[in-house]
Every structure is written in C-alpha cells, then in structure tokens.
Design an enzyme around this catalytic site. Structure first.
Site, short mmCIF file in Angstrom:
data_model
loop_
_atom_site.label_atom_id
_atom_site.label_comp_id
_atom_site.label_asym_id
_atom_site.label_seq_id
_atom_site.Cartn_x
_atom_site.Cartn_y
_atom_site.Cartn_z
N PHE A 182 -10.04 -15.52 -15.28
CA PHE A 182 -10.42 -15.90 -13.82
C PHE A 182 -9.41 -16.25 -13.09
O PHE A 182 -8.59 -17.29 -13.55
CB PHE A 182 -11.71 -16.80 -13.58
CG PHE A 182 -12.19 -16.78 -12.45
CD1 PHE A 182 -13.19 -15.76 -11.98
CD2 PHE A 182 -11.78 -17.73 -11.31
CE1 PHE A 182 -13.59 -15.68 -10.70
CE2 PHE A 182 -12.39 -17.71 -10.16
CZ PHE A 182 -13.35 -16.55 -9.84
N ASP B 125 -12.51 -22.65 -20.50
CA ASP B 125 -13.22 -22.52 -19.20
C ASP B 125 -14.62 -21.97 -19.63
O ASP B 125 -14.74 -20.79 -20.12
CB ASP B 125 -12.57 -21.56 -18.54
CG ASP B 125 -13.25 -21.68 -17.01
OD1 ASP B 125 -14.49 -21.59 -16.70
OD2 ASP B 125 -12.61 -21.20 -15.87
N TYR C 168 -22.79 -24.33 -10.46
CA TYR C 168 -23.56 -23.59 -9.61
C TYR C 168 -23.98 -22.23 -10.24
O TYR C 168 -24.52 -21.52 -9.66
CB TYR C 168 -22.89 -23.38 -8.42
CG TYR C 168 -21.39 -23.09 -8.53
CD1 TYR C 168 -21.17 -21.65 -8.92
CD2 TYR C 168 -20.19 -23.77 -8.30
CE1 TYR C 168 -19.80 -21.21 -8.90
CE2 TYR C 168 -18.93 -23.32 -8.28
CZ TYR C 168 -18.77 -21.99 -8.59
OH TYR C 168 -17.37 -21.72 -8.94
N LYS C 169 -23.49 -21.97 -11.54
CA LYS C 169 -23.95 -21.04 -12.07
C LYS C 169 -25.19 -21.09 -13.12
O LYS C 169 -26.22 -21.14 -12.26
CB LYS C 169 -22.70 -20.13 -13.00
CG LYS C 169 -21.37 -20.16 -12.11
CD LYS C 169 -20.40 -19.42 -13.11
CE LYS C 169 -19.12 -19.19 -12.25
NZ LYS C 169 -19.13 -18.15 -11.44
N ARG D 62 -21.98 -5.95 -11.61
CA ARG D 62 -22.19 -7.10 -12.60
C ARG D 62 -23.60 -7.39 -12.39
O ARG D 62 -23.91 -7.76 -11.37
CB ARG D 62 -21.13 -8.29 -12.15
CG ARG D 62 -20.88 -9.18 -13.41
CD ARG D 62 -19.61 -10.23 -13.01
NE ARG D 62 -19.86 -10.67 -11.90
CZ ARG D 62 -19.52 -11.90 -11.75
NH1 ARG D 62 -18.49 -12.59 -12.77
NH2 ARG D 62 -19.71 -12.95 -10.50
C1 LIG Z 1 -14.11 -18.35 -15.00
C2 LIG Z 1 -14.16 -19.19 -13.95
N1 LIG Z 1 -13.38 -20.18 -13.68
C3 LIG Z 1 -13.50 -20.68 -12.40
C4 LIG Z 1 -14.30 -20.27 -11.46
C5 LIG Z 1 -14.05 -21.30 -10.08
O1 LIG Z 1 -14.31 -22.24 -9.98
P1 LIG Z 1 -14.30 -23.28 -8.79
O2 LIG Z 1 -14.50 -22.40 -7.59
O3 LIG Z 1 -15.48 -24.19 -9.05
O4 LIG Z 1 -12.96 -24.01 -8.66
C6 LIG Z 1 -15.11 -19.44 -11.60
C7 LIG Z 1 -15.89 -18.67 -10.34
O5 LIG Z 1 -16.62 -17.99 -10.35
C8 LIG Z 1 -14.89 -18.58 -12.81
O6 LIG Z 1 -15.90 -17.46 -13.05
#
Ligand SMILES: Cc1ncc(COP(=O)(O)O)c(C=O)c1O
Length: 417
Positions: A129, A204, A229-230, A376
């Site tokens: 990501f 992560d 939030y997921k 997705r």
């Molecule tokens: C794998 C992954 N890491 C980090 C994040 C984003 O994290 P944040 O916006 O809370 O910093 C996401 C968001 O979709 C994600 O999918």
C-alpha cells in the site's frame, strides 16, 4: 455445490443455517444495497449510535472534563487496543490505539531501524500500500543515514522475499494481505526468514485484523500496525492500532515523543521520559469519540468465533469467484484462486473497471476500484449473506450483458475511487 446446482433458493437455505446469521441484524445496512466494501469502510454496528449519543450527551455534555477519569477516556487506547489484540494473537499490554496506520508505521519503522543500527536496507514490495512506502521514504530521508528502500516486484512469492534478505537488511516491511489482490503472505515463514537474516519484521494488518485469524506471537513477529475502519467496523477515520512485541518495548523510544507517551504525562516535566510498555507508542490526546465507536465494532466482533468467520469468508469468496467466472465475461480474476492464499476480498481486472464499478454502485452493489484496472469486492462474514453474493453476481452479469455500464456518467472520475 457446482455452479449448475447453485440457485438462489439453495443459497437462501444456506443462509438460514449460517452460524453467523444473527450478526447481520446488529449492523445498520441500507435497504436495496449489497455492501461489498467492508475491506475499505466497515458497515455501522447499530450499537454505535446509542453509544455515541451517550458519550456525546452524557460523558462530554454533562460530565465534561471529568469524563477523562470517570468514563475511562484516558484508558481507551489501551483498553480497546487489548481487545483488538485478542484478534491478532497479542498478549495484554502489547497493542494500543493511536493515530493513523501511516503514523504508526513511521513509529515502528523508526523503532525497527533503531534496533538494527548499521543495517541500511528496508525491504518491501512495489505493490505494498503506497502510504507504507511513502512513510518509509520519508523516514529514510529524515534520518539521513543512507537507509535504502528496496522494493521487490509486485506480489513476490516467499522465495523471492527470502532471497532479498541479507546481512544489511534492517527491516522486512510487508502488508499481510495485499490491498489490491487479497494475496496472503506466509507470516510465519517470512518472519522466521527475516530473523535468520538478523532483520526485524513489520506487518501491516489493515486487511487482516478482523478478517482472518492472525497470531503475531505464534509467528514471532516484531511489530504490526492496522486500521480500525475496515473489518473492525470502527467508522470513517477510526483510530488505528499499533502492536509491539513485549521484548522490543523497552529497547527503543519511538521518535514521535508526545506527552501521552510520557511516563508521567500529568507531571508536566520539561524532559521526555518514555512510558513503560506499549504506552510509549502514544503521541497526543486520544480521539475519544472515534475510539468509542471503534470499541462497539470490536466488541461485536469479539462475540464471534474467528475460525467460523474465516470459514464463511472462504465460502463466500469461493462462491463469488465461481459465479462470476460462470456468468461475467470480460472479468479476469486478480486474486489467488487458492482459498488459503486469499484474504476476505476478491478482485477482478476489467479494461473499464472504473465505469463498471460506478454502474454497479448505481445499481446498489457497492465495491470499489483500484487503479489501473481492478474492481474489488470485500466480504464481511458478519453481515454478507450467500444470497447477497448471488444477487450481486446477477447484477454484474446483467450490466455486462447489456453494456449498460458504458455510459458517460459512469466514466466521470470522483476524488475517491
Ligand atoms: C494496507 C494499508 N495500509 C495503510 C492504509 C492507510 O492507513 P491510514 O490512512 O489509516 O494511515 C491502508 C488504507 O486503505 C491500507 O490498505
């Protein structure tokens, strides 16, 4: 069941005997919507509204500042952190709610490279990501010690990852379940390989926590971060969590040394002294309302058995793949076909994925689009039914058959895809 023998009636019967069937009523899902985007923003647990009303009107409205003590606001990061910890194989005192996933990644990456002085490589993959890569680039530039972010090609297999680890590798930084395709990394094997090379590992868990069983301690992992939030259903912008293995907590003080991570925040000392344990990963004042909403989502999830969630997740995603492939030409599977390699989402490639997804959303099937060509679909076993899968596929198939997705309004790009 083969596709030939599956029909809506059979899936209704399957829903009626689903051990998780009663959880759906605990979520507020709008009529006429099939929600397949819980991997991006989980649906709202019904309990959140009343709990937030109480927090706003009573705790904030009436008790005001006293609520930091009387309503336990000050303990929320540890309390909810420990609850999330039970879903990811953490021990008590190893997980805390704080900030966003990006910010927490910065903290643990700083800790990991700090614990491996002299080593310069941070190994990750190109299709991690982007925020994870951006934070690593930012930290490396800020440290100015010659750290190098080494990016493996997209979706590297375990052998490729292992081969990239050497005695200059400080950290292996990976997302457990790939955000784009849902492919799962072998946490045990890669953690072991990183340790064998003398490196530390950051996982992560954005697409893992609440979606599938995770056991960080059994894997011997070092650090982890993830979103609220997921699949934890904490609401838009919910606070994130950070996990640090007990043995690494005392060894390093993360650099975002805010007062909430101080050993005695209310002593108001001029000098920073890190708190004992996971509290040193806090920075500023906790987001009380967001953490309160997230606690509702996590409490709900703790009433379910994670192995039952995983079993249904595998059944839902397998059914979806089978039905789409039987009736939706032009969609090419981008997720692993093997269920054991797949998280709780299914992605397909389509040349006009954005327009197709917009047309689907207009018909009440909500998934999302990830550039350049991925549609997705996330499956949340607590509220997604087998019948939802059937109905969603009928709508996708219908749109493809009629070409109805190819209308100008579906091609107009919004800021969030
Ligand atoms: C794998 C992954 N890491 C980090 C994040 C984003 O994290 P944040 O916006 O809370 O910093 C996401 C968001 O979709 C994600 O999918």
């Amino acid at each position: 069941m083969s596709t030939a023998t599956i029909d809506r009636q059979a899936l209704l019967a399957r829903d009626a005997t689903d051990p998780l069937r009663d959880f759906r009523a605990r979520f507020a899902l709008p009529e006429g919507v099939i929600y397949l985007d819980g991997n991006s923003l989980g649906a709202r647990p019904r309990a959140v509204s009343e709990r937030l009303r109480q927090a706003v009107e009573h705790e904030w409205g009436k008790d005001l500042i006293r609520s930091w003590n009387t309503a336990g606001w000050i303990d929320l990061p540890q309390r909810v952190g420990d609850k999330i910890g039970t879903l990811i194989g953490a021990r008590a005192g190893e997980t805390v709610l704080a900030d966003s996933t990006s910010v927490n990644l910065f903290k643990v990456l700083a800790a990991a490279v700090g614990l491996r002085p002299g080593r310069r490589r941070i190994v990750s993959q190109r299709d991690n990501f982007p925020t994870d890569l951006y934070m690593a680039q930012g930290l490396a530039a800020f440290l100015g010690q010659g750290h190098e972010l080494v990016l493996l090609p997209d979706e590297p297999d375990a052998e490729t990852v292992v081969a990239a680890l050497d005695d200059d590798t400080a950290v292996l930084m990976l997302t457990h379940v790939n955000y784009r395709t849902g492919r799962i990394h072998d946490m045990h094997r890669l953690t072991e390989a990183a340790h064998a090379a003398g490196a530390l590992v950051i996982w992560d868990l954005a697409h893992s926590a609440g979606a599938l069983p995770v056991d960080l301690n059994a894997a011997g992992a070092d650090f982890a971060v993830g979103c609220g939030y997921k699949y934890l259903n904490g609401g838009p912008g919910a606070p994130a969590f950070v996990w640090v293995a007990g043995q690494h907590q005392a060894g390093f003080a993360q650099p975002l040394s805010g007062w909430m991570g101080h050993a005695a925040p209310f002593a108001f000392d001029a000098d920073y002294r890190p708190a004992e344990g996971i509290a040193r990963y806090l920075c500023g004042t906790p987001p009380v309302l967001g953490a309160t909403a997230l606690e509702c989502g996590v409490d709900l999830m703790l009433d379910a058995d994670m192995s039952v969630i995983r079993e249904k997740s595998v059944a839902l995603t397998s059914l979806f793949i089978e039905l789409v492939e039987a009736s939706c030409p032009g969609l090419e599977l981008a997720s692993p076909r093997e269920a054991a390699m797949r998280g709780s989402q299914v992605s397909f490639r389509h040349g006009h994925g954005y327009a197709l997804m917009q047309a689907l959303i207009a018909r009440g099937v909500i998934g999302d689009f990830r550039a350049p060509d991925i549609v997705r679909f996330g499956f949340t076993p607590l509220y997604t039914s087998y019948c939802d899968v059937w109905d969603a596929v009928q709508i996708i198939a219908g749109l493809i058959e009629t070409g109805e997705w190819d209308q100008p309004q579906f091609h107009a790009r919004a800021a969030v895809t």
